[in-house]
Scaffold this motif. Structure first.
Motif, PDB file in Angstrom:
ATOM      1  N   LYS A  60     -24.303  14.253  -6.009  1.00  0.00           N
ATOM      2  CA  LYS A  60     -24.507  13.267  -7.067  1.00  0.00           C
ATOM      3  C   LYS A  60     -23.286  13.190  -7.973  1.00  0.00           C
ATOM      4  O   LYS A  60     -22.865  12.098  -8.387  1.00  0.00           O
ATOM      5  CB  LYS A  60     -25.755  13.629  -7.885  1.00  0.00           C
ATOM      6  CG  LYS A  60     -26.067  12.636  -8.988  1.00  0.00           C
ATOM      7  CD  LYS A  60     -27.300  13.063  -9.776  1.00  0.00           C
ATOM      8  CE  LYS A  60     -27.572  12.105 -10.932  1.00  0.00           C
ATOM      9  NZ  LYS A  60     -28.753  12.533 -11.731  1.00  0.00           N
ATOM     10  N   SER A  61     -22.688  14.346  -8.272  1.00  0.00           N
ATOM     11  CA  SER A  61     -21.500  14.384  -9.137  1.00  0.00           C
ATOM     12  C   SER A  61     -20.321  13.653  -8.494  1.00  0.00           C
ATOM     13  O   SER A  61     -19.514  13.024  -9.192  1.00  0.00           O
ATOM     14  CB  SER A  61     -21.111  15.831  -9.441  1.00  0.00           C
ATOM     15  OG  SER A  61     -20.865  16.547  -8.239  1.00  0.00           O
ATOM     16  N   TRP A  70     -20.552  11.057  -6.399  1.00  0.00           N
ATOM     17  CA  TRP A  70     -20.835   9.620  -6.518  1.00  0.00           C
ATOM     18  C   TRP A  70     -20.527   9.123  -7.931  1.00  0.00           C
ATOM     19  O   TRP A  70     -20.009   8.016  -8.106  1.00  0.00           O
ATOM     20  CB  TRP A  70     -22.294   9.333  -6.167  1.00  0.00           C
ATOM     21  CG  TRP A  70     -22.540   9.298  -4.693  1.00  0.00           C
ATOM     22  CD1 TRP A  70     -23.137  10.256  -3.936  1.00  0.00           C
ATOM     23  CD2 TRP A  70     -22.169   8.254  -3.786  1.00  0.00           C
ATOM     24  NE1 TRP A  70     -23.171   9.881  -2.613  1.00  0.00           N
ATOM     25  CE2 TRP A  70     -22.593   8.646  -2.492  1.00  0.00           C
ATOM     26  CE3 TRP A  70     -21.534   7.023  -3.931  1.00  0.00           C
ATOM     27  CZ2 TRP A  70     -22.394   7.856  -1.361  1.00  0.00           C
ATOM     28  CZ3 TRP A  70     -21.340   6.233  -2.803  1.00  0.00           C
ATOM     29  CH2 TRP A  70     -21.761   6.646  -1.549  1.00  0.00           C
ATOM     30  N   LEU A  71     -20.807   9.954  -8.919  1.00  0.00           N
ATOM     31  CA  LEU A  71     -20.511   9.573 -10.304  1.00  0.00           C
ATOM     32  C   LEU A  71     -19.007   9.440 -10.518  1.00  0.00           C
ATOM     33  O   LEU A  71     -18.545   8.529 -11.213  1.00  0.00           O
ATOM     34  CB  LEU A  71     -21.096  10.600 -11.278  1.00  0.00           C
ATOM     35  CG  LEU A  71     -22.625  10.598 -11.411  1.00  0.00           C
ATOM     36  CD1 LEU A  71     -23.096  11.751 -12.302  1.00  0.00           C
ATOM     37  CD2 LEU A  71     -23.115   9.269 -11.988  1.00  0.00           C
ATOM     38  N   ILE A 113     -17.946   6.161  -8.869  1.00  0.00           N
ATOM     39  CA  ILE A 113     -18.337   5.007  -9.694  1.00  0.00           C
ATOM     40  C   ILE A 113     -17.409   4.860 -10.892  1.00  0.00           C
ATOM     41  O   ILE A 113     -16.944   3.761 -11.225  1.00  0.00           O
ATOM     42  CB  ILE A 113     -19.806   5.152 -10.151  1.00  0.00           C
ATOM     43  CG1 ILE A 113     -20.748   5.008  -8.943  1.00  0.00           C
ATOM     44  CG2 ILE A 113     -20.153   4.102 -11.206  1.00  0.00           C
ATOM     45  CD1 ILE A 113     -22.185   5.375  -9.238  1.00  0.00           C
ATOM     46  N   LYS A 114     -17.111   5.983 -11.555  1.00  0.00           N
ATOM     47  CA  LYS A 114     -16.204   5.935 -12.713  1.00  0.00           C
ATOM     48  C   LYS A 114     -14.813   5.460 -12.300  1.00  0.00           C
ATOM     49  O   LYS A 114     -14.199   4.626 -12.989  1.00  0.00           O
ATOM     50  CB  LYS A 114     -16.115   7.321 -13.360  1.00  0.00           C
ATOM     51  CG  LYS A 114     -17.333   7.704 -14.182  1.00  0.00           C
ATOM     52  CD  LYS A 114     -17.085   8.933 -15.031  1.00  0.00           C
ATOM     53  CE  LYS A 114     -16.939  10.179 -14.196  1.00  0.00           C
ATOM     54  NZ  LYS A 114     -16.814  11.400 -15.039  1.00  0.00           N
TER      55      LYS A 114
END
Length: 322
Positions: free
Chosen positions: A61-62, A64-65, A68-69
């Motif tokens: 998840k980290s 993917w974050l 996205i950023k």
């Protein structure tokens, strides 16, 4: 190291082709062609991701974050800031703010690598090459510095502010991107590129629809020459966006960030050469002199880092043999 430098230069050459889009598509605005390019890039990235979807299970998840950023800040907001900086304050201000990026990132990354025990240089050694790079960017824009665009002072200073924002965002992007790649050496550089570009679709598509409906009402959705637009932008998306970023991500894995970021100046040099070849016009002398200073600055830095990396690897071998 050679492959890393070569990959960075190929990426800069491919990126530089993007600067020709306004001349190749004069019937389209920069915003229009830019947002459509983002959508086409995302669609191609999604198609290329399908055969390697199994690799995505390794992303947390980290991760993917982070993707996205990087996409929102580096590929969208930064793109719009640079676009409107050029429109409001002129190409010279945009060029100068871009020129500050390799210098700023090189200093910050070098100090960070030093703390992390990675190959780095003493700050004093960076002064000469980075000073030459700064001087090169200033000289190459001298002929344009007096050509302040007509319009209100408010618009001009807003353009300058957006140029500063572009510098901050595009300085942040390569450091965060390189940090992620270096901490995930087994993850494919191409797949990481595709992940970032695929995220563009839900961002750019609504923005383009909004732009078309508000700024271009009553016109065809893809403009006056859609097939030419799709053809040129598809080539640009595949080779100059996905291809270039894949080469750049590979270089980020192989080179210290403080070195790879300095190689970005060749994007400017290649863009100058290509633009003038297309225009069949000889570049101004200040551009030529500026490009020479840029090349000398990067060459000196490359020589310093090459010696430093060899010494660093030698120490690691000595420690490993003990």
């Amino acid at each position: 190291m050679f492959l890393g430098v070569l990959s960075a230069l190929i990426a800069c050459f491919l990126w530089a082709i993007t600067y020709l889009l306004p001349q190749l598509l004069p019937m389209y605005t920069s915003m229009q062609s830019g947002l459509i390019r983002c959508c086409i890039t995302a669609l191609i990235a999604i198609a290329m991701l399908l055969p390697v979807l199994h690799q995505l299970k390794f992303l947390k998840k980290s991760d993917w974050l982070v993707a996205i950023k990087l996409t929102v800040i580096g590929n969208l907001i930064n793109f719009l800031a640079m676009l409107y900086c050029s429109e409001l304050a002129g190409a010279s201000i945009s060029g100068l703010t871009t020129g500050a990026i390799p210098v700023l990132v090189a200093v910050i990354s070098n100090e960070r690598d030093k703390k992390l025990g990675r190959p780095s240089l003493k700050l004093q050694k960076l002064f000469i090459p980075l000073g030459l790079i700064c001087l090169g960017f200033i000289i190459s824009n001298l002929s344009e510095l007096g050509n302040i665009p007509e319009g209100s002072a408010t618009g001009y200073f807003m353009g300058v502010a957006l140029g500063i924002l572009h510098t901050i965002l595009w300085s942040w992007y390569p450091m965060v991107n390189a940090e992620w790649l270096q901490s995930h050496p087994k993850f494919s550089s191409l797949t990481w590129t595709l992940v970032q570009n695929s995220i563009l679709l839900p961002l750019a598509a609504p923005l383009y629809f909004l732009f078309w409906s508000k700024a271009l009402p009553g016109t065809p959705f893809l403009g006056s020459d859609p097939w030419l637009l799709i053809g040129i932008l598809s080539f640009n998306a595949l080779f100059c966006s996905i291809g270039a970023m894949s080469f750049w991500n590979y270089a980020c894995k192989k080179l210290p960030t403080s070195l790879s970021i300095q190689l970005m100046v060749f994007e400017t040099i290649f863009a100058i050469v290509m633009t003038h070849v297309l225009m069949q016009k000889f570049p101004a002398y200040d551009m030529i002199i500026g490009a020479v200073f840029l090349t000398i600055g990067v060459s000196i830095s490359l020589n310093f880092f090459s010696k430093n990396i060899k010494e660093f690897e030698g120490k690691l071998q000595e420690e490993g043999s003990l």
